[in-house]
Design a protein around this motif. Structure first.
Motif, mmCIF file in Angstrom:
data_model
loop_
_atom_site.group_PDB
_atom_site.id
_atom_site.type_symbol
_atom_site.label_atom_id
_atom_site.label_comp_id
_atom_site.label_asym_id
_atom_site.label_seq_id
_atom_site.Cartn_x
_atom_site.Cartn_y
_atom_site.Cartn_z
ATOM 1 N N VAL A 98 50.179 58.237 29.085
ATOM 2 C CA VAL A 98 50.990 57.146 29.623
ATOM 3 C C VAL A 98 52.399 57.287 29.060
ATOM 4 N N ILE A 100 56.227 56.307 29.352
ATOM 5 C CA ILE A 100 57.005 55.260 30.022
ATOM 6 C C ILE A 100 58.486 55.352 29.680
ATOM 7 N N PHE A 293 62.053 52.173 34.553
ATOM 8 C CA PHE A 293 61.008 51.182 34.325
ATOM 9 C C PHE A 293 60.326 50.791 35.628
ATOM 10 N N ILE A 296 57.648 53.229 36.535
ATOM 11 C CA ILE A 296 56.318 53.081 35.920
ATOM 12 C C ILE A 296 55.396 52.336 36.874
ATOM 13 N N PHE A 300 51.938 53.658 38.926
ATOM 14 C CA PHE A 300 50.629 53.016 38.791
ATOM 15 C C PHE A 300 50.133 52.515 40.140
ATOM 16 N N GLY A 342 56.037 42.071 37.874
ATOM 17 C CA GLY A 342 55.043 41.784 36.844
ATOM 18 C C GLY A 342 53.715 41.363 37.449
ATOM 19 N N PHE A 343 53.763 40.448 38.423
ATOM 20 C CA PHE A 343 52.519 39.986 39.058
ATOM 21 C C PHE A 343 51.805 41.144 39.760
ATOM 22 N N PHE A 345 52.053 44.327 39.137
ATOM 23 C CA PHE A 345 51.564 45.280 38.145
ATOM 24 C C PHE A 345 50.248 44.784 37.546
ATOM 25 N N MET A 346 50.206 43.500 37.192
ATOM 26 C CA MET A 346 48.973 42.945 36.631
ATOM 27 C C MET A 346 47.825 43.082 37.633
ATOM 28 N N LEU A 349 46.462 46.606 37.911
ATOM 29 C CA LEU A 349 45.666 47.049 36.758
ATOM 30 C C LEU A 349 44.308 46.362 36.747
ATOM 31 N N ILE A 350 44.297 45.086 37.148
ATOM 32 C CA ILE A 350 43.017 44.385 37.192
ATOM 33 C C ILE A 350 42.115 45.030 38.248
ATOM 34 N N ASP A 352 41.641 47.979 38.821
ATOM 35 C CA ASP A 352 40.944 49.150 38.283
ATOM 36 C C ASP A 352 39.475 48.850 38.013
ATOM 37 N N VAL B 93 39.475 48.635 32.433
ATOM 38 C CA VAL B 93 40.896 48.278 32.417
ATOM 39 C C VAL B 93 41.522 48.842 31.135
ATOM 40 N N ALA B 101 52.410 46.087 31.602
ATOM 41 C CA ALA B 101 52.585 45.096 32.669
ATOM 42 C C ALA B 101 52.949 43.735 32.082
ATOM 43 N N ILE B 104 56.590 43.564 31.227
ATOM 44 C CA ILE B 104 57.453 43.303 32.387
ATOM 45 C C ILE B 104 57.324 41.843 32.829
ATOM 46 N N LEU B 105 56.081 41.358 32.880
ATOM 47 C CA LEU B 105 55.859 39.985 33.340
ATOM 48 C C LEU B 105 56.488 38.985 32.369
#
Lengths: 369, 307
Positions: A98, A100, A293, A296, A300, A342-343, A345-346, A349-350, A352, B93, B101, B104-105
């Motif tokens: 990873v 960044i 940034f 990144i 993903f 941000g939202f 990206f979260m 990842l969730i 996954d 995860v 993340a 950033i958030l």
């Protein structure tokens, strides 16, 4: 990711065509798309809580990003560095790293290109531009390749190291641009001396978008060929799946790590080259514009697939291109795009955790009750 | 007065700067040490720090009480930590990616909600002067110690004692060293990790409140320059020991004070290079303390960066 493809099951004969194949492939498209929509949904709720209309927001984004020839041009020229910055994350990611800190390679690559460009004034562009691009790529390759080397030789965590290197790179750029390389004529915004017009990279004929976009797309395609079609890419995917197994197999894991990180850095350095030669005309603090940034998130979202980076980068470039219009019309702070990112990206990842959970994507489980 | 002290002012200012600058490092690294001891790594503390700075400043401005600001920052930090903890409890995860993340958030939300607080002035946190014995203003300034610094020092000792001698400390260490062993003992690793991450986030939030409420003492978008991230590296350097975190935070604070100090005595040559000192120091420390075999003494066994 690749490991699941390989484990074909006995119930269904693995075929390259047919629904089974489509279903297996679809998982990697449907789940990220779903996560993207969920991220947008959470952001819409966020806007509703502020008393703003999500419908207006997305309509304005569409208008500001893809609504007219001018907005397309704006979006596409922002997509160029994003494509390259995302590759800087995606290439090492295939080895399970990873990284960044692409921003550092962009910044220093740009400064290198700007500084060499000033020295090369008068040299024919056909000679000078490739030299400038090579310098930018070389600096980027050294910068991010060093992260890979530290990881392999000393076991230094590459995520933290690369981000620290990005901060160091920005400080180094500030030092060079305000000190040794400063053009005395640049008063308000310290910069290197402006490049002469012959050394400015122009637009793709008939497109109104600079050549960075063409090279960005080309790099994505080449990276896909490297990863999917060559033995080096195959070795990297094996090492990414299981480092220990790759070592036992006698793969040159160290060289793969250094090579892929250096390649990522070279591509990010190229982004810096295009920012300086096609957009700014000299190296200055605008180089640290956050492309590294955003890259990144793009990598993903694209699940580190170089071809998928192209549409995702276009989408995110659209959000950045439209942010000015959205801010003015809806009276939103400029960090709105960052919140949205941000939202998303979260959510991605969730998502996954959902891989392998749905029967519809696993043909071998279709027949079992 | 400057001429009397000559260049002695530099070590003095660095000492004072170390005490001033180190506090956010101290809180974030203690939070991260707690989180990592439970077997998780939270890279999102940078975002938590920035959000803590914003929420602390905002509430202190609205209520007039800096301590309410600190409490608000701690609560927000705990929520961010809890979110990280819960998301990382889902299978497959990656905790490092979730941290990026969250970074950033956290920054996005802080800048979004922090816009109205850029202009107003919030009350500062109180400081205690330990320089009463001296007439030299520089010494007085250097020994002006904020209450949060003392609180952080106390917290470091408390955490050290907790890990060493209490049941809670032992439970966190077991969970961090082996999920299987913890399950065999009837513990719930997921729950304990989430709680540890939440408390760690609260510490980071307090560190952020210090930034906006004491030094530099205002809220703007450039308030944190990677302190949250450096603190993560600092924890590795400190070998997950809270007392060592305290020493490392002072060292990093001193490095961070180098640039402003030299500028204040008129050395502006290479200012930006001195500004990079903390990052270079962090990277150097990271290189020196990492190991090619990835086996680190004192590392929690379940930590993803050492596995």
């Amino acid at each position: 990711m690749s490991a699941t493809d390989a484990s074909s099951h006995s119930t269904v004969a693995p075929s390259r065509f047919g629904w089974g194949h489509v279903a297996r492939r679809a998982e990697a498209v449907v789940l990220p798309l779903g996560a993207l929509l969920v991220g947008f949904g959470v952001f819409a709720v966020f806007l509703l809580l502020q008393g703003k209309s999500p419908a207006d927001f997305f309509a304005l984004v569409y208008r500001g990003a893809f609504g007219s020839a001018f907005s397309w041009q704006n979006t596409l020229s922002r997509a160029a560095p994003l494509l390259l910055a995302a590759l800087c994350v995606a290439l090492p990611a295939r080895l399970g790293l990873v990284v960044i800190g692409g921003e550092g390679a962009i910044v220093l690559g740009g400064v290198g290109a700007g500084a060499i460009g000033v020295l090369l004034s008068g040299v024919p562009p056909a000679l000078a531009l490739p030299v400038m691009a090579s310098v930018a790529m070389g600096i980027g390759a050294l910068w991010i390749g060093a992260v890979g080397a530290l990881r392999h030789v000393r076991g230094v965590n590459e995520t933290i190291a690369s981000l620290l290197m990005a901060y160091i790179a920005i400080a180094l750029m500030n030092h060079l641009v305000e000190g040794p390389l400063r053009d005395p004529a640049s008063l308000n915004k310290p910069s290197t001396a402006p490049l002469e017009d012959a050394l400015r990279v122009g637009n793709i004929p008939g497109w109104d978008v600079h050549w960075g976009l063409g090279f960005g797309v080309l790099c994505c395609v080449l990276a896909w060929v490297l990863i999917d079609k060559t033995t080096w890419g195959f070795a990297a995917r094996i090492a990414g799946g299981n480092m220990r197994a790759a070592q036992v197999q006698g793969l040159p894991v160290g060289w793969l790590i250094i090579g892929f990180t250096a390649l990522g850095g070279a591509v990010a350095g190229l982004a810096g080259f295009f920012e300086v030669t096609a957009v700014h005309g000299s190296a200055n603090a605008s180089l640290a514009g956050g492309y590294g940034f955003t890259g990144i998130l793009i990598a993903f979202l694209a699940r580190h697939n170089p071809l998928a980076i192209i549409p995702v980068a276009l989408l995110l470039a659209g959000f950045e291109a439209s942010s000015g219009l959205v801010q003015r019309r809806m009276d939103l702070p400029d960090a709105t795009v960052l919140v949205l990112q941000g939202f998303v990206f979260m959510a991605i990842l969730i998502s996954d955790t959902l891989f392998g959970r749905f029967k519809i994507f696993a043909p071998e489980r279709w027949r079992t009750g | 007065m400057d001429t009397d002290l000559g260049y002695w002012i530099i070590p003095l200012a660095i000492l004072g700067g170390a005490i001033r600058v180190s506090t956010p490092f101290l809180f974030v690294s203690l939070g991260e040490a707690l989180t990592e001891r439970s077997g998780r790594i939270n890279l999102g503390l940078e975002g938590t720090l920035v959000f803590g700075a914003m929420s602390g400043y905002g509430l202190a401005y609205l209520t007039g009480s800096p301590w309410l600001g600190v409490a608000a920052a701690a609560c927000c930090g705990a929520m961010f930590g809890l979110l990280h903890g819960i998301i990382c409890s889902l299978p497959k995860v990656n905790d490092i990616a979730v941290g990026i993340a969250m970074m950033i958030l956290g920054m996005g939300l802080a800048f979004y909600f922090g816009k109205p607080f850029v202009q107003p002035v919030a009350p500062d946190l109180p400081a205690i002067s330990f320089g009463w014995w001296s007439d030299v203003p520089q010494i007085k300034a250097a020994l002006e110690v904020n209450v949060l610094f003392l609180l952080g020092a106390g917290l470091a000792v408390a955490l050290w004692w907790m890990f060493r001698a209490t049941k809670i400390g032992l439970i966190i260490r077991v969970v961090g060293d082996s999920t299987d062993a913890a399950r065999a003992m009837g513990l719930r690793p997921v729950l304990i990790r989430s709680c540890a991450t939440a408390v760690g986030g609260a510490f980071a939030g307090v560190g952020g409140a210090y930034l906006s409420l004491y030094y530099p003492g205002s809220w703007n978008e450039g308030i944190s320059s990677g302190q949250g991230l450096m603190a993560v590296a600092l924890v590795i350097f400190a070998r997950w020991n809270p007392l060592a975190c305290f020493g490392a935070a002072l060292l990093f604070g001193g490095a961070g004070a180098l640039g402003p100090t030299l500028q204040s005595v008129g050395i502006t040559q290479g200012y930006y290079l001195f500004f990079a000192a903390p990052y270079v120091l962090t990277l150097g420390v990271l290189i020196a303390t990492s190991s090619p075999t990835r086996a680190m003494t004192g590392a929690p066994g379940e930590l993803s960066i050492t596995k």
